[in-house]
Design an enzyme around this catalytic site. Sequence first.
Site, PDB file in Angstrom:
ATOM      1  N   HIS A   1       0.859  -1.190   0.000  1.00 21.93           N
ATOM      2  CA  HIS A   1       0.000   0.000   0.000  1.00 21.93           C
ATOM      3  C   HIS A   1       0.889   1.231   0.000  1.00 21.93           C
ATOM      4  CE1 HIS A   1      -3.968  -1.818   1.734  1.00 21.93           C
ATOM      5  NE2 HIS A   1      -3.462  -2.544   0.764  1.00 21.93           N
TER       6      HIS A   1
ATOM      7  N   TYR B   1      -8.420   5.399   8.731  1.00 22.43           N
ATOM      8  CA  TYR B   1      -8.496   5.724  10.163  1.00 22.43           C
ATOM      9  C   TYR B   1      -9.536   6.831  10.286  1.00 22.43           C
ATOM     10  CZ  TYR B   1      -4.157   3.128  11.047  1.00 22.43           C
ATOM     11  OH  TYR B   1      -3.192   2.133  11.159  1.00 22.43           O
TER      12      TYR B   1
ATOM     13  N   PRO C   1      -2.858  -0.089  19.370  1.00 21.05           N
ATOM     14  CA  PRO C   1      -2.756  -0.548  17.977  1.00 21.05           C
ATOM     15  C   PRO C   1      -2.870   0.567  16.938  1.00 21.05           C
ATOM     16  CG  PRO C   1      -4.877  -1.193  18.923  1.00 21.05           C
ATOM     17  CD  PRO C   1      -4.065  -0.611  20.039  1.00 21.05           C
TER      18      PRO C   1
ATOM     19  N   LYS D   1       2.150  -0.399  15.365  1.00 21.06           N
ATOM     20  CA  LYS D   1       3.588  -0.443  15.610  1.00 21.06           C
ATOM     21  C   LYS D   1       4.070  -1.677  16.385  1.00 21.06           C
ATOM     22  CE  LYS D   1       4.711   3.185  13.434  1.00 21.06           C
ATOM     23  NZ  LYS D   1       5.086   2.834  12.068  1.00 21.06           N
TER      24      LYS D   1
ATOM     25  N   TYR E   1       4.660   6.607  10.065  1.00 20.30           N
ATOM     26  CA  TYR E   1       3.818   5.446   9.761  1.00 20.30           C
ATOM     27  C   TYR E   1       4.613   4.378   8.988  1.00 20.30           C
ATOM     28  CZ  TYR E   1      -0.460   2.802   9.256  1.00 20.30           C
ATOM     29  OH  TYR E   1      -1.412   1.818   9.361  1.00 20.30           O
TER      30      TYR E   1
HETATM   31  C1  PHB Z   1      -5.236  -4.529  11.417  1.00 18.14           C
HETATM   32  O1  PHB Z   1      -5.239  -4.753  10.196  1.00 18.14           O
HETATM   33  O2  PHB Z   1      -5.661  -5.362  12.221  1.00 18.14           O
HETATM   34  C2  PHB Z   1      -4.722  -3.224  11.892  1.00 18.14           C
HETATM   35  C3  PHB Z   1      -4.242  -2.314  10.964  1.00 18.14           C
HETATM   36  C4  PHB Z   1      -3.774  -1.083  11.401  1.00 18.14           C
HETATM   37  C5  PHB Z   1      -3.783  -0.789  12.739  1.00 18.14           C
HETATM   38  C6  PHB Z   1      -4.231  -1.708  13.667  1.00 18.14           C
HETATM   39  C7  PHB Z   1      -4.712  -2.929  13.242  1.00 18.14           C
HETATM   40  O3  PHB Z   1      -3.346   0.434  13.139  1.00 18.14           O
END
Ligand code: PHB
Length: 394
Positions: A76, A205, A297, A301, A389
């Site tokens: 991505h 997000y 989460p 990270k 990120y």
């Molecule tokens: C996930 O795909 O489970 C996932 C992706 C990004 C995050 C947390 C979890 O920041």
Amino acid sequence: MSVPARVPVVIIGGGPAGLLLARLLQLAGVESVVLERQTRAHVMSRVRAGVLEWGTVEVLRSASVGDRMDREGFVHDGVSLSFADRLLHVDFAGLTGRSIMVYGQTEVTKDLYAALDEAGVVVVDRAADVLPHDVAGDAPFVTFVDADGAAHRIDCAYVAGCDGFHGVSRTVIPSAVARTYERVYPFGWLGILSETPPVNDELIYAHSARGFALCSMRHALLSRYYVQCPLDDALDAWPDDRFWSELRARLPTEAAARLVTGPSIEKSLTPLRSFVAEPLRFGRLFLAGDAGHVVPPTGAKGLNLAVSDIHYLAAALIDALSGGSTTGLDEYSDRALARVWKAVRFSWWLTRLMHRFPDQEPFDLKIQEAELSYLAGSPAAQQSFAENYVGLGF
Ligand code: PHB
Ligand code: APR
């Protein structure tokens, strides 16, 4: 499986940190044993985040466990942040020249197990009462009881504590030596997996009046979604219909209209915590991954920090054990923590920016909105977000 009486390195914990360390040591000809409390089926069924920084991708490739990731993972070039009914795309590739790889942690774990099995590395599962001894001296050893009830002792030169936040390794460091830093967040994430096409090509997000939401994925027909929820909510309080309508309500209109729903095949609630233990070394015991630090989460990270710790630790152990210098071991804690704290800061910042806090005042909300608007209008702010990120250098 026969357990050796002595190896150079005993690794406590068979999550990604412990397995990757065993793999890097094995490739350098250093013997180790991994002691894992759970069954292998349990370890391989845990659903965790699925975003790999590019540095992580490169470490996995260098450990020769990257083939399936390269075939089945998805590169991505950015993620989107949503707020005020709009979608802001942050172009990682354009801003940093780097991308991320979407590939589940469960898959990374499976690939590591397969490589270790093939190489004949001893990974003991269902190891009970694992305990490191005499790590402050020159002759440490680790005791445990195997699944048949037989007691074992393995002597070693070094112990790697890779046993996660609830492990035993950190607890043997005397409180006079250890310092811990912690922030517990007043909400959790309710996550589901569903065999539906992801709502978006890349992750979203979402900041919204109803709280945070995240749209992620594993592949073209497997989506991973989360909504922020109160910590004491029971899973029963979240039947699929409620989850989908809550998620839809937190997404911008254009994304909500594209959301495809279906039955969940997994549902779990994750508490959010930032935690760091210092130092990551006590004598001949070294902590790595979640045993030494935990991040919320937001920003994915956790696994990536485990990999950077192990990148430093493996090189240091190999150097020390091949008759080279112990400088790498002496510097391990400081080097690892310098990187850890920056990721702790980033995931704390992103958590604070994107969630509704129970005690949030109108002022706090205005600050969140101003920061999101600043991000939308400032290439410099986006670049800072992007470089954190995709992952800071090792
Ligand atoms: C996930 O795909 O489970 C996932 C992706 C990004 C995050 C947390 C979890 O920041
Ligand atoms: N004895 C042996 N094994 C133990 C013990 C113990 N006393 N306590 C815990 N373990 C095992 C756990 O069962 C688990 O398999 O240690 C392992 C630790 O693995 P993780 O928790 O996955 O931690 P880590 O390998 O550091 O990986 C970090 O994984 O946990 C996620 O969110 C975390 O993404 C991050 C990444």
